[in-house]
Motif scaffolding. Structure first.
Motif, mmCIF file in Angstrom:
data_model
loop_
_atom_site.group_PDB
_atom_site.id
_atom_site.type_symbol
_atom_site.label_atom_id
_atom_site.label_comp_id
_atom_site.label_asym_id
_atom_site.label_seq_id
_atom_site.Cartn_x
_atom_site.Cartn_y
_atom_site.Cartn_z
ATOM 1 N N VAL A 166 54.988 32.550 37.414
ATOM 2 C CA VAL A 166 54.480 33.451 38.693
ATOM 3 C C VAL A 166 55.261 34.626 39.027
ATOM 4 O O VAL A 166 56.429 34.242 39.336
ATOM 5 N N LEU A 167 54.916 35.806 39.034
ATOM 6 C CA LEU A 167 55.679 36.935 39.279
ATOM 7 C C LEU A 167 55.527 37.292 40.695
ATOM 8 O O LEU A 167 54.691 37.669 41.264
ATOM 9 N N ILE A 168 56.942 37.419 41.369
ATOM 10 C CA ILE A 168 56.867 37.782 42.775
ATOM 11 C C ILE A 168 57.802 39.055 42.958
ATOM 12 O O ILE A 168 58.877 38.958 42.576
ATOM 13 N N LEU A 169 57.107 39.940 43.610
ATOM 14 C CA LEU A 169 58.143 41.336 43.824
ATOM 15 C C LEU A 169 58.443 41.328 45.284
ATOM 16 O O LEU A 169 57.534 41.909 45.996
ATOM 17 N N PHE A 170 59.773 41.326 45.646
ATOM 18 C CA PHE A 170 59.743 41.444 47.112
ATOM 19 C C PHE A 170 59.004 40.571 48.096
ATOM 20 O O PHE A 170 58.432 41.323 49.079
ATOM 21 N N GLY A 171 58.789 39.422 47.610
ATOM 22 C CA GLY A 171 57.808 38.624 48.663
ATOM 23 C C GLY A 171 56.350 38.806 48.423
ATOM 24 O O GLY A 171 55.385 38.197 48.895
ATOM 25 N N ALA A 172 56.020 39.997 47.355
ATOM 26 C CA ALA A 172 54.552 40.012 47.089
ATOM 27 C C ALA A 172 54.180 39.396 45.781
ATOM 28 O O ALA A 172 54.930 39.682 44.907
ATOM 29 N N TYR A 173 52.962 38.823 45.720
ATOM 30 C CA TYR A 173 52.594 38.035 44.407
ATOM 31 C C TYR A 173 51.918 39.226 43.623
ATOM 32 O O TYR A 173 51.105 39.919 43.917
ATOM 33 N N LYS A 174 52.442 39.484 42.243
ATOM 34 C CA LYS A 174 51.997 40.185 41.416
ATOM 35 C C LYS A 174 51.323 39.752 40.296
ATOM 36 O O LYS A 174 50.545 40.537 39.408
ATOM 37 N N GLY A 175 51.159 38.504 40.055
ATOM 38 C CA GLY A 175 50.349 38.036 38.898
ATOM 39 C C GLY A 175 50.965 37.000 38.463
ATOM 40 O O GLY A 175 52.130 36.486 38.732
ATOM 41 N N THR A 176 50.259 36.279 37.362
ATOM 42 C CA THR A 176 50.793 35.157 36.631
ATOM 43 C C THR A 176 50.871 35.527 35.237
ATOM 44 O O THR A 176 49.605 35.783 34.663
ATOM 45 N N ALA A 177 51.815 35.204 34.548
ATOM 46 C CA ALA A 177 52.025 35.343 33.043
ATOM 47 C C ALA A 177 51.632 33.978 32.448
ATOM 48 O O ALA A 177 52.236 33.202 32.563
ATOM 49 N N ARG A 178 50.743 33.996 31.309
ATOM 50 C CA ARG A 178 50.338 32.799 30.835
ATOM 51 C C ARG A 178 50.600 32.729 29.237
ATOM 52 O O ARG A 178 50.554 31.757 28.596
ATOM 53 N N GLU A 179 50.892 34.025 28.669
ATOM 54 C CA GLU A 179 51.159 34.226 27.238
ATOM 55 C C GLU A 179 52.423 33.543 26.950
ATOM 56 O O GLU A 179 53.393 33.983 27.373
ATOM 57 N N SER A 180 52.505 32.768 26.013
ATOM 58 C CA SER A 180 53.738 32.055 25.516
ATOM 59 C C SER A 180 54.397 33.136 24.505
ATOM 60 O O SER A 180 54.036 34.006 23.970
ATOM 61 N N GLY A 181 55.759 32.741 24.449
ATOM 62 C CA GLY A 181 56.671 33.601 23.670
ATOM 63 C C GLY A 181 57.734 34.368 24.301
ATOM 64 O O GLY A 181 58.091 33.844 25.622
ATOM 65 N N PHE A 182 58.262 35.281 23.620
ATOM 66 C CA PHE A 182 59.599 36.091 24.269
ATOM 67 C C PHE A 182 58.929 37.241 25.166
ATOM 68 O O PHE A 182 58.556 38.345 24.412
ATOM 69 N N CYS A 183 59.067 37.313 26.661
ATOM 70 C CA CYS A 183 58.413 38.377 27.216
ATOM 71 C C CYS A 183 59.594 39.205 28.017
ATOM 72 O O CYS A 183 60.606 38.937 28.322
ATOM 73 N N TRP A 184 58.751 40.156 28.653
ATOM 74 C CA TRP A 184 59.655 41.229 29.345
ATOM 75 C C TRP A 184 58.685 41.704 30.246
ATOM 76 O O TRP A 184 57.670 41.851 30.287
ATOM 77 N N THR A 185 59.459 41.804 31.805
ATOM 78 C CA THR A 185 58.566 41.995 32.883
ATOM 79 C C THR A 185 59.588 43.083 33.909
ATOM 80 O O THR A 185 60.815 42.911 33.341
ATOM 81 N N ASN A 186 59.095 43.405 34.878
ATOM 82 C CA ASN A 186 59.909 44.258 35.802
ATOM 83 C C ASN A 186 61.168 43.440 36.142
ATOM 84 O O ASN A 186 60.931 42.176 36.626
ATOM 85 N N PRO A 187 62.389 43.763 35.844
ATOM 86 C CA PRO A 187 63.742 43.104 36.197
ATOM 87 C C PRO A 187 63.728 42.406 37.643
ATOM 88 O O PRO A 187 64.154 41.597 38.029
ATOM 89 N N PHE A 188 63.222 43.299 38.731
ATOM 90 C CA PHE A 188 63.069 42.835 40.146
ATOM 91 C C PHE A 188 61.960 41.606 40.288
ATOM 92 O O PHE A 188 61.902 41.174 41.439
ATOM 93 N N ASN A 189 61.123 41.370 39.452
ATOM 94 C CA ASN A 189 60.290 40.339 39.585
ATOM 95 C C ASN A 189 60.823 39.049 39.788
ATOM 96 O O ASN A 189 61.783 38.672 38.708
ATOM 97 N N LYS A 190 60.675 38.043 40.598
ATOM 98 C CA LYS A 190 61.092 36.823 40.722
ATOM 99 C C LYS A 190 60.249 35.996 39.754
ATOM 100 O O LYS A 190 58.983 36.074 39.986
ATOM 101 N N LYS A 191 60.667 35.335 38.685
ATOM 102 C CA LYS A 191 59.702 34.459 37.904
ATOM 103 C C LYS A 191 59.997 32.845 38.220
ATOM 104 O O LYS A 191 60.792 32.317 38.211
ATOM 105 N N VAL A 192 58.772 32.502 38.685
ATOM 106 C CA VAL A 192 58.733 30.891 38.929
ATOM 107 C C VAL A 192 57.775 30.351 38.030
ATOM 108 O O VAL A 192 56.549 30.513 37.778
ATOM 109 N N LYS A 193 58.521 29.670 37.216
ATOM 110 C CA LYS A 193 57.862 28.856 35.975
ATOM 111 C C LYS A 193 57.212 27.598 36.412
ATOM 112 O O LYS A 193 57.712 26.781 37.137
ATOM 113 N N ILE A 194 56.151 27.486 35.882
ATOM 114 C CA ILE A 194 55.206 26.092 36.307
ATOM 115 C C ILE A 194 54.505 25.703 35.038
ATOM 116 O O ILE A 194 53.958 26.300 34.164
#
Length: 298
Positions: free
Chosen positions: A78-106
C-alpha cells in the motif's frame, strides 16, 4: 438530520503499476558514482562548485535508493504519500516507486485462525464448549489498512464474537422436527458461520474462505448428566425397535399357525402364547423354557 458515514468512510483499493527496479538500478548507480566523482574532483582542486554539486548528486542518489522494494507472490504494498493513499502495488518482483511513498506491505496469502475453546450457552441455555477454525485472506488492502486499526486483531475478535452468537442461535442436540442443531447440522452451521463472519470481516477487506467447528461438547459440569440422558434415549430407542420386531414376529407366528391349521387356539391360549413369546423375544437374559408334557389345555 443525521447522515450515514459508514459507507462514505470506507476505502476502496486502487491498483497501480510501479516501475521496474532493474530499470532504475543502473540510473541510480550512475547518479551515486557521479556524485562521488564530483566530490573527489572538487577536493582535488576542482573548485567548490564541483564539491557542492557532488554532495547534492550523492544525496539525490540516496533518495532514489529509497524507492526500491521487492514483492513476493501473494504480497501487496500500500503506497501512502504524505498521508494520502496513492494505490496498491500487487505485481511481484523488484520494483521502484516514488521514494517519498510510504510502503506498507500486506500478505495476501490464506491464513488460519484456530479459535480458542469458548464456554457459551446454546439456544436452550445449556452450557457448552465450542471452537472454530477460520480460513481467511486479505482481499481489499485499502480497507485492511485504513478502515480498521489492526486487521489481524479485528479478525480474531470478530471471529470469537461470531462463534458466540452462532452457538446461542442453535441447540446443541435433540432438536425439534427438522430443526438444525450444532451437532447434527454441521454443514448448515458451518455455512451460517461463514456468512456471518463474511458480513463482519468484510468491513476490514477480508474474505472468509472457510469456517468450520473444530470442537463441540457439553461443559464439564453437565457432561455426565447429558451423557446419562443420551444413554437413556439410546436404550429407549433400542427397546422400541425390539418391541416392534417382537410384535411382528408374534403376529407372524399366530397367522402361520392359523393359516396352516396347526393348532386351534382360543383367546386365552392366544394371550398366553403372546405373553410367552414377548418374554422370550424382549428379555435381556437367556430364557429357560418349561416343556409341557401334558395336553395343550392341561
Amino acid at each position: 438530520m443525521q447522515t450515514n458515514t459508514s459507507n462514505s468512510s470506507a476505502n476502496r483499493e486502487r491498483t497501480v503499476k510501479v516501475g521496474s527496479g532493474w530499470a532504475m538500478l543502473p540510473l541510480t548507480l550512475l547518479v551515486l558514482l557521479g556524485g562521488v566523482l564530483a566530490i573527489v574532483l572538487g577536493a582535488r582542486g576542482g573548485g567548490l562548485v564541483f564539491f557542492l554539486g557532488g554532495i547534492s548528486t550523492l544525496v539525490f542518489g540516496f533518495v532514489l535508493c529509497g524507492g526500491f522494494f521487492t514483492l513476493q507472490p501473494n504480497e501487496a504494498a500500500v503506497l501512502i504519500l504524505f498521508g494520502a493513499y496513492k494505490g496498491t502495488a500487487r505485481e511481484s518482483g523488484f520494483c521502484w516507486t516514488n521514494p517519498f511513498n510510504k510502503k506498507v506491505k500486506i500478505s495476501l496469502r490464506a491464513r488460519n485462525l484456530n479459535g480458542d475453546k469458548l464456554k457459551v450457552n446454546d439456544k436452550r441455555g445449556n452450557p457448552i464448549e465450542i471452537a472454530a477454525v477460520v480460513v481467511w485472506r486479505v482481499e481489499d488492502t485499502a480497507q485492511a489498512v485504513f478502515d480498521v486499526d489492526s486487521y489481524d486483531h479485528y479478525v480474531a475478535v470478530q471471529s470469537e464474537s461470531a462463534v458466540r452468537h452462532l452457538a446461542s442461535g442453535y441447540a446443541y442436540d435433540d432438536g425439534e422436527h427438522d430443526e438444525v442443531t450444532l451437532r447434527g447440522g454441521s454443514d448448515a452451521v458451518s455455512q451460517a458461520l461463514q456468512l456471518e463472519l463474511q458480513e463482519r470481516l468484510g468491513k476490514a477487506g477480508v474474505r472468509v474462505e472457510e469456517a468450520r467447528l473444530t470442537h463441540l461438547a457439553y461443559a464439564p459440569e453437565i457432561a455426565q448428566a447429558m451423557l446419562r440422558r443420551q444413554q437413556a434415549e439410546a436404550i429407549i430407542a433400542a427397546r422400541q425397535k425390539i418391541v416392534q420386531g417382537a410384535v411382528g414376529m408374534v403376529e407372524m407366528a399366530l397367522n402361520e399357525l392359523a393359516a396352516k391349521e396347526v393348532v386351534d387356539l382360543d383367546a386365552d391360549r392366544k394371550a398366553a402364547m403372546v405373553s410367552n413369546l414377548l418374554v422370550v423375544l424382549c428379555g435381556e437374559s437367556e430364557v429357560h423354557p418349561v416343556v409341557n408334557a401334558g395336553t395343550l389345555y392341561s
